[in-house]
Design a protein around this motif. Structure first.
Motif, PDB file in Angstrom:
ATOM      1  N   VAL A 110       0.895  -1.345  -0.294  1.00 30.36           N
ATOM      2  CA  VAL A 110      -0.165  -0.184   0.397  1.00 30.36           C
ATOM      3  C   VAL A 110       0.637   1.201   0.209  1.00 30.36           C
ATOM      4  O   VAL A 110       0.709   2.213  -0.818  1.00 30.36           O
ATOM      5  N   ALA A 111       2.387   0.690   1.126  1.00 31.19           N
ATOM      6  CA  ALA A 111       2.905   2.325   0.903  1.00 31.19           C
ATOM      7  C   ALA A 111       3.444   2.281  -0.533  1.00 31.19           C
ATOM      8  O   ALA A 111       4.077   3.994  -0.933  1.00 31.19           O
ATOM      9  N   HIS A 112       3.264   1.905  -1.435  1.00 32.48           N
ATOM     10  CA  HIS A 112       4.019   2.269  -2.955  1.00 32.48           C
ATOM     11  C   HIS A 112       3.098   2.613  -3.732  1.00 32.48           C
ATOM     12  O   HIS A 112       4.028   3.604  -4.526  1.00 32.48           O
ATOM     13  N   GLY A 113       1.877   2.716  -3.337  1.00 34.22           N
ATOM     14  CA  GLY A 113       0.461   2.835  -3.938  1.00 34.22           C
ATOM     15  C   GLY A 113       0.573   4.645  -3.627  1.00 34.22           C
ATOM     16  O   GLY A 113      -0.148   5.917  -4.688  1.00 34.22           O
ATOM     17  N   TRP A 114       0.277   5.205  -2.468  1.00 35.95           N
ATOM     18  CA  TRP A 114       0.127   5.504  -1.820  1.00 35.95           C
ATOM     19  C   TRP A 114       1.708   7.022  -2.332  1.00 35.95           C
ATOM     20  O   TRP A 114       1.119   8.068  -2.517  1.00 35.95           O
ATOM     21  N   PRO A 116      -0.260  -1.806  -8.969  1.00 40.74           N
ATOM     22  CA  PRO A 116       0.431  -1.051 -10.125  1.00 40.74           C
ATOM     23  C   PRO A 116       0.291   0.294  -9.867  1.00 40.74           C
ATOM     24  O   PRO A 116       0.102   1.131  -9.401  1.00 40.74           O
ATOM     25  N   VAL A 117       1.828   0.249 -10.664  1.00 43.13           N
ATOM     26  CA  VAL A 117       2.467   2.050 -10.635  1.00 43.13           C
ATOM     27  C   VAL A 117       2.761   1.870 -12.508  1.00 43.13           C
ATOM     28  O   VAL A 117       3.225   1.910 -12.815  1.00 43.13           O
ATOM     29  N   ASN A 118       2.065   3.492 -12.839  1.00 44.26           N
ATOM     30  CA  ASN A 118       2.608   3.794 -14.550  1.00 44.26           C
ATOM     31  C   ASN A 118       3.314   5.139 -13.930  1.00 44.26           C
ATOM     32  O   ASN A 118       2.735   5.695 -13.842  1.00 44.26           O
ATOM     33  N   GLN A 119       4.353   4.349 -14.816  1.00 43.82           N
ATOM     34  CA  GLN A 119       5.814   5.078 -14.061  1.00 43.82           C
ATOM     35  C   GLN A 119       5.382   6.556 -15.309  1.00 43.82           C
ATOM     36  O   GLN A 119       6.246   7.676 -14.807  1.00 43.82           O
ATOM     37  N   ARG A 120       4.920   6.370 -16.829  1.00 42.69           N
ATOM     38  CA  ARG A 120       4.924   7.708 -16.896  1.00 42.69           C
ATOM     39  C   ARG A 120       3.889   8.727 -16.238  1.00 42.69           C
ATOM     40  O   ARG A 120       3.925   9.642 -17.054  1.00 42.69           O
ATOM     41  N   ARG A 121       2.627   8.333 -15.353  1.00 39.57           N
ATOM     42  CA  ARG A 121       1.760   9.278 -14.685  1.00 39.57           C
ATOM     43  C   ARG A 121       2.838   9.976 -13.982  1.00 39.57           C
ATOM     44  O   ARG A 121       1.866  10.786 -13.363  1.00 39.57           O
ATOM     45  N   LEU A 122       3.552   9.438 -13.307  1.00 39.13           N
ATOM     46  CA  LEU A 122       4.042  10.420 -12.126  1.00 39.13           C
ATOM     47  C   LEU A 122       5.219  11.429 -12.628  1.00 39.13           C
ATOM     48  O   LEU A 122       5.613  12.011 -14.350  1.00 39.13           O
ATOM     49  N   ASP A 123       4.170  12.436 -11.839  1.00 38.12           N
ATOM     50  CA  ASP A 123       5.225  13.628 -11.972  1.00 38.12           C
ATOM     51  C   ASP A 123       6.926  14.473 -11.968  1.00 38.12           C
ATOM     52  O   ASP A 123       6.779  14.620 -13.468  1.00 38.12           O
ATOM     53  N   GLN A 158      -7.765   1.343  -9.488  1.00 39.43           N
ATOM     54  CA  GLN A 158      -8.093  -0.125  -9.011  1.00 39.43           C
ATOM     55  C   GLN A 158      -7.797  -0.899  -8.136  1.00 39.43           C
ATOM     56  O   GLN A 158      -8.332  -1.786  -7.631  1.00 39.43           O
ATOM     57  N   ARG A 159      -8.087   0.270  -6.754  1.00 40.86           N
ATOM     58  CA  ARG A 159      -8.761   0.189  -5.945  1.00 40.86           C
ATOM     59  C   ARG A 159      -7.710  -0.913  -5.014  1.00 40.86           C
ATOM     60  O   ARG A 159      -8.335  -1.669  -4.283  1.00 40.86           O
ATOM     61  N   ARG A 160      -6.415  -0.851  -5.177  1.00 41.21           N
ATOM     62  CA  ARG A 160      -5.377  -0.779  -4.450  1.00 41.21           C
ATOM     63  C   ARG A 160      -4.831  -0.240  -2.989  1.00 41.21           C
ATOM     64  O   ARG A 160      -4.122  -1.094  -2.511  1.00 41.21           O
ATOM     65  N   LEU A 161      -5.071   0.119  -3.178  1.00 43.67           N
ATOM     66  CA  LEU A 161      -5.362   1.552  -1.867  1.00 43.67           C
ATOM     67  C   LEU A 161      -5.913   0.779  -0.623  1.00 43.67           C
ATOM     68  O   LEU A 161      -5.954   1.819  -0.022  1.00 43.67           O
ATOM     69  N   SER A 162      -6.079   0.012  -0.288  1.00 40.67           N
ATOM     70  CA  SER A 162      -7.166  -0.551   0.649  1.00 40.67           C
ATOM     71  C   SER A 162      -5.645  -2.059   1.787  1.00 40.67           C
ATOM     72  O   SER A 162      -5.084  -2.378   1.721  1.00 40.67           O
ATOM     73  N   LEU A 163      -6.610  -1.773   2.915  1.00 39.62           N
ATOM     74  CA  LEU A 163      -5.435  -2.689   3.730  1.00 39.62           C
ATOM     75  C   LEU A 163      -6.155  -3.655   3.986  1.00 39.62           C
ATOM     76  O   LEU A 163      -5.609  -4.952   4.593  1.00 39.62           O
ATOM     77  N   ASN A 164      -6.910  -4.195   3.230  1.00 42.47           N
ATOM     78  CA  ASN A 164      -7.737  -5.459   3.009  1.00 42.47           C
ATOM     79  C   ASN A 164      -6.990  -6.520   2.229  1.00 42.47           C
ATOM     80  O   ASN A 164      -6.358  -6.828   1.251  1.00 42.47           O
ATOM     81  N   PRO A 165      -6.048  -7.862   3.071  1.00 41.31           N
ATOM     82  CA  PRO A 165      -5.374  -8.581   2.439  1.00 41.31           C
ATOM     83  C   PRO A 165      -5.697  -9.499   0.758  1.00 41.31           C
ATOM     84  O   PRO A 165      -4.886  -9.687   0.652  1.00 41.31           O
ATOM     85  N   ILE A 166      -7.343  -9.350   1.238  1.00 45.36           N
ATOM     86  CA  ILE A 166      -7.467 -10.057  -0.079  1.00 45.36           C
ATOM     87  C   ILE A 166      -7.134  -9.319  -1.222  1.00 45.36           C
ATOM     88  O   ILE A 166      -6.636 -10.343  -1.913  1.00 45.36           O
ATOM     89  N   ARG A 167      -7.364  -8.275  -1.024  1.00 44.15           N
ATOM     90  CA  ARG A 167      -6.562  -7.182  -2.548  1.00 44.15           C
ATOM     91  C   ARG A 167      -5.667  -7.312  -2.789  1.00 44.15           C
ATOM     92  O   ARG A 167      -5.125  -7.425  -4.386  1.00 44.15           O
ATOM     93  N   HIS A 168      -4.491  -7.875  -2.108  1.00 46.88           N
ATOM     94  CA  HIS A 168      -3.283  -7.945  -2.376  1.00 46.88           C
ATOM     95  C   HIS A 168      -3.015  -9.458  -2.802  1.00 46.88           C
ATOM     96  O   HIS A 168      -1.241  -9.708  -2.942  1.00 46.88           O
ATOM     97  N   THR A 188      -2.968   5.204  -9.984  1.00 51.01           N
ATOM     98  CA  THR A 188      -3.570   4.010 -10.522  1.00 51.01           C
ATOM     99  C   THR A 188      -3.641   3.005  -9.580  1.00 51.01           C
ATOM    100  O   THR A 188      -4.750   2.118 -10.526  1.00 51.01           O
ATOM    101  N   ALA A 189      -2.839   2.532  -8.846  1.00 51.13           N
ATOM    102  CA  ALA A 189      -3.401   2.058  -7.965  1.00 51.13           C
ATOM    103  C   ALA A 189      -4.776   2.464  -7.154  1.00 51.13           C
ATOM    104  O   ALA A 189      -5.459   1.631  -6.592  1.00 51.13           O
ATOM    105  N   LYS A 190      -4.823   3.360  -7.364  1.00 50.57           N
ATOM    106  CA  LYS A 190      -5.871   3.869  -6.543  1.00 50.57           C
ATOM    107  C   LYS A 190      -7.683   3.328  -7.568  1.00 50.57           C
ATOM    108  O   LYS A 190      -8.078   3.361  -7.311  1.00 50.57           O
TER     109      LYS A 190
END
Length: 229
Positions: free
Chosen positions: A24-28, A79-86, A41-51, A37-39
């Motif tokens: 989750v730290a990667h996504g935040w 998921p992280v899309n490097q092209r979308r990073l500032d 795809q609903r991956r900014l969750s502490l629900n273990p099932i999503r990971h 991207t992570a947000k």
């Protein structure tokens, strides 16, 4: 001495917390640096099932454990899309460092909390229960190991993204090709470790720095306990 069931009930939550917070730290951090991207795809969750990765989280560790080999595993990468990073180059380095950095912070927080608990227990004239010592030791060890293991400069580990950001631009293209083969390299690494257990590369490479790092957290816990006591 704790029985097997109690030990599993302690170790499994430690592992889940360490892995989930790492991902989750990667996504935040990616979100803060411009990549949602992570947000999305609903991956900014502490629900273990999503990971959970069916292969990396369940199949591979289970198979290695049954075969008596060293147990490796991984969660589903956020998921992280490097092209979308500032700033794609240095942003990716920050995203990669966020996971191991979070594991270090988790271990530090555990050391402080356990030190407070142990200090008050000492004031009350009692010793911390055995399960709390086991939980603290396991939590610190797992987080220290995950932090240092993921910092190895081997694709697809986090360390490889940091190395890629630091190397000269003319080499980046070749490094990215190597990263594309990351999962194959990981499988080869797991197979080699299991096939040649006497090589003990994990013990020789990672255990000394892991022991050094866990020693720091134990010292922090002891220092906090002494202040309170």
């Amino acid at each position: 001495m704790l029985d097997t069931l109690t030990l599993a009930a302690i170790l499994i939550p430690c592992l889940i917390i360490a892995i989930v917070f790492h991902e989750v730290a990667h996504g935040w951090v990616a979100l803060m640096l411009g990549d949602p991207t992570a947000k999305e795809q609903r991956r900014l969750s502490l629900n273990p099932i999503r990971h959970v990765d069916p292969i990396g989280t369940l199949l591979v560790p289970g198979a290695l454990a049954l075969m008596g080999g060293p147990v490796f595993g991984w969660a589903k990468p956020v998921p992280v899309n490097q092209r979308r990073l500032d700033n794609p180059r240095y942003g990716m380095m920050a995203v990669a460092a966020a996971g191991p950095g979070t594991n270090i912070l988790l271990a530090l927080a555990a050391a402080i909390l356990f030190g407070i608990f142990a200090g008050f227990a000492s004031n009350w004239g009692v010793a911390p229960p055995e399960w709390s010592l086991t939980f603290f030791g396991a939590f610190v060890l797992i987080n220290a190991f995950l932090a240092l293991f993921n910092m190895l400069p081997i694709p697809p580990f986090d360390g490889s993204h940091i190395v890629g950001g630091l190397m000269p631009r003319r080499w980046v293209h070749h490094w990215q090709k190597l990263q594309a083969m990351g999962m194959l390299l990981l499988v080869v690494l797991i197979a080699a470790t299991w096939a040649f257990p006497d090589a003990r590369w994990i013990e020789n490479t990672l255990f000394p720095p892991v022991e050094w790092l866990t020693g720091i957290f134990y010292a922090v816990a002891d220092g906090v306990a002494r202040v309170i006591a």
